[in-house]
Design a protein around this motif. Structure first.
Motif, PDB file in Angstrom:
ATOM      1  N   ARG A   1       1.607   2.682 -35.997  1.00 11.69           N
ATOM      2  CA  ARG A   1       2.414   1.997 -34.989  1.00 11.69           C
ATOM      3  C   ARG A   1       2.052   2.470 -33.582  1.00 11.69           C
ATOM      4  O   ARG A   1       2.056   1.679 -32.624  1.00 11.69           O
ATOM      5  CB  ARG A   1       3.892   2.243 -35.266  1.00 11.69           C
ATOM      6  N   GLU A   2       1.703   3.747 -33.448  1.00  6.46           N
ATOM      7  CA  GLU A   2       1.449   4.334 -32.133  1.00  6.46           C
ATOM      8  C   GLU A   2      -0.024   4.302 -31.736  1.00  6.46           C
ATOM      9  O   GLU A   2      -0.338   4.547 -30.571  1.00  6.46           O
ATOM     10  CB  GLU A   2       1.949   5.786 -32.114  1.00  6.46           C
ATOM     11  N   LEU A   3      -0.918   4.020 -32.669  1.00  9.43           N
ATOM     12  CA  LEU A   3      -2.356   4.038 -32.399  1.00  9.43           C
ATOM     13  C   LEU A   3      -2.889   2.622 -32.613  1.00  9.43           C
ATOM     14  O   LEU A   3      -3.268   2.236 -33.717  1.00  9.43           O
ATOM     15  CB  LEU A   3      -3.048   5.039 -33.327  1.00  9.43           C
ATOM     16  N   PRO A   4      -2.914   1.821 -31.565  1.00  7.96           N
ATOM     17  CA  PRO A   4      -3.031   0.364 -31.719  1.00  7.96           C
ATOM     18  C   PRO A   4      -4.353  -0.132 -32.269  1.00  7.96           C
ATOM     19  O   PRO A   4      -4.408  -1.226 -32.830  1.00  7.96           O
ATOM     20  CB  PRO A   4      -2.797  -0.155 -30.297  1.00  7.96           C
ATOM     21  N   LYS A   5      -5.448   0.619 -32.110  1.00 10.36           N
ATOM     22  CA  LYS A   5      -6.747   0.129 -32.564  1.00 10.36           C
ATOM     23  C   LYS A   5      -7.155   0.698 -33.919  1.00 10.36           C
ATOM     24  O   LYS A   5      -8.218   0.359 -34.437  1.00 10.36           O
ATOM     25  CB  LYS A   5      -7.822   0.454 -31.524  1.00 10.36           C
ATOM     26  N   ALA A   6      -6.328   1.546 -34.490  1.00 17.00           N
ATOM     27  CA  ALA A   6      -6.708   2.225 -35.728  1.00 17.00           C
ATOM     28  C   ALA A   6      -6.635   1.294 -36.934  1.00 17.00           C
ATOM     29  O   ALA A   6      -5.755   0.442 -37.034  1.00 17.00           O
ATOM     30  CB  ALA A   6      -5.812   3.432 -35.952  1.00 17.00           C
ATOM     31  N   LYS A   7      -7.563   1.503 -37.850  1.00 16.78           N
ATOM     32  CA  LYS A   7      -7.513   0.910 -39.177  1.00 16.78           C
ATOM     33  C   LYS A   7      -7.145   2.015 -40.162  1.00 16.78           C
ATOM     34  O   LYS A   7      -7.578   3.158 -40.014  1.00 16.78           O
ATOM     35  CB  LYS A   7      -8.867   0.313 -39.568  1.00 16.78           C
ATOM     36  N   LEU A   8      -6.355   1.679 -41.165  1.00 17.36           N
ATOM     37  CA  LEU A   8      -6.013   2.630 -42.210  1.00 17.36           C
ATOM     38  C   LEU A   8      -7.013   2.471 -43.345  1.00 17.36           C
ATOM     39  O   LEU A   8      -7.198   1.376 -43.869  1.00 17.36           O
ATOM     40  CB  LEU A   8      -4.602   2.389 -42.735  1.00 17.36           C
TER      41      LEU A   8
END
Length: 317
Positions: free
Chosen positions: A83-90
């Motif tokens: 939610r806080e790291l907008p460009k991240a993929k899990l």
């Protein structure tokens, strides 16, 4: 917070999970781009943001949050971080991706083991992650991070949804729980002669010693320069540690088999057996901590390892 910097842009810091230096989050930086390996619980968010600030990196620098597996000490904070790291993929094993998108069954399973009060206190709300932001880490998946490659490999034994991450830049591997646990409280010596203690984690419900041996062997075929464990950070002298890990794994399994027919007292007998064995191994290692302090450090692991060994006894074959 505990902060450790290694070579090749690799850092480890305390996830803030339960007690100090219990769970590490690893941060890999290459050309200003970031990957995080494992997340701790929701309590990790302030430390993650502090780590990025310390390195002069913004929240949009994080390309990947990689989960070694979805046990909540490794994955409980994933939804909050995403939610806080907008460009991240899990990035997560295909067996785990659906549980990160819809975590209700995952939370129910953990609640059944620990109880609602514990889950509420330690983990809080486990937030779902939009499916379009989840990448299935099939065996051999290569992630591009800046100018380096991170290779995801399937490593069952601790859990069927477990991956390890081979860093081609450093030659090291991020192992989650697959290469066991190595707590810094048990380090012996100082300077350049620190000796580390390692033990397997046989926690429920998917522990399988045959698969664990095979996964350890697979990791060692990469001739790793170091292992980075979630519990806790860098382990060196890898060939010797792998030998000790295999030997202790076999001994824990033998203790479980010894007490397989102990009836209602089986769990207590297995737990007592592995406690006595690990205490003796730590004394041979040179650890001089009081016995009560050693047991306090290992308390959760002794209980979960005993549960996992008992579950394996009931479901093997």
């Amino acid at each position: 917070m505990d902060w450790r910097t290694y070579q090749h842009g690799i850092h480890a810091f305390d996830a803030g999970y339960v007690r100090p230096i219990l769970a590490a989050i690893h941060l890999i930086v290459d050309d200003g781009r970031v990957a995080l390996v494992d997340t701790g619980s929701n309590d990790s968010l302030p430390n993650v943001l502090t780590a990025l600030d310390q390195l002069g990196l913004g929240r949009d620098a994080v390309d990947y949050i990689i989960l070694s597996h979805i046990h909540l000490d490794h994955a409980g904070g994933a939804g909050t971080l995403m939610r806080e790291l907008p460009k991240a993929k899990l990035v997560v094993h295909p067996r785990g991706s659906r549980h990160m998108a819809e975590p209700s069954r995952l939370v129910a399973g953990v609640t059944a083991v620990y109880g609602q009060a514990y889950v509420d206190t330690v983990y809080g709300d486990i937030l779902p992650i939009p499916a379009e932001r989840i990448v299935d880490a099939h065996d051999g998946l290569v992630l591009k991070l800046g100018g380096r490659e991170l290779v995801c490999i399937d490593t069952p034994g601790h859990a069927k949804h477990h991956i390890c991450v081979v860093d081609r830049e450093s030659g090291a591997i991020f192992t989650g729980d697959m290469f066991g646990l190595s707590y810094r409280e048990f380090d012996v010596g100082d300077g350049g002669d620190v000796r580390q203690f390692i033990l397997p984690t046989t926690s429920p419900t998917q522990f399988d010693p045959v698969e664990m041996h095979a996964s350890i062997d697979r990791l060692m075929r990469f001739a790793p320069t170091a292992m980075y464990l979630t519990h806790y950070a860098q382990v060196h002298d890898v060939p010797a540690q792998a030998e000790a890990l295999r030997r202790r794994l076999d001994r824990l399994v033998a203790i479980a088999e010894q007490h397989a027919a102990a009836g209602e007292g089986r769990h207590a007998a297995i737990k007592a057996g592995i406690t006595a064995y690990l205490l003796s191994e730590l004394r041979a290692h040179g650890c001089t901590l009081p016995e009560a302090e050693i047991i306090e450090v290992l308390a959760t692991d002794l209980e979960l390892n005993a549960q996992g060994l008992a579950y394996w006894l009931d479901h093997r074959g």
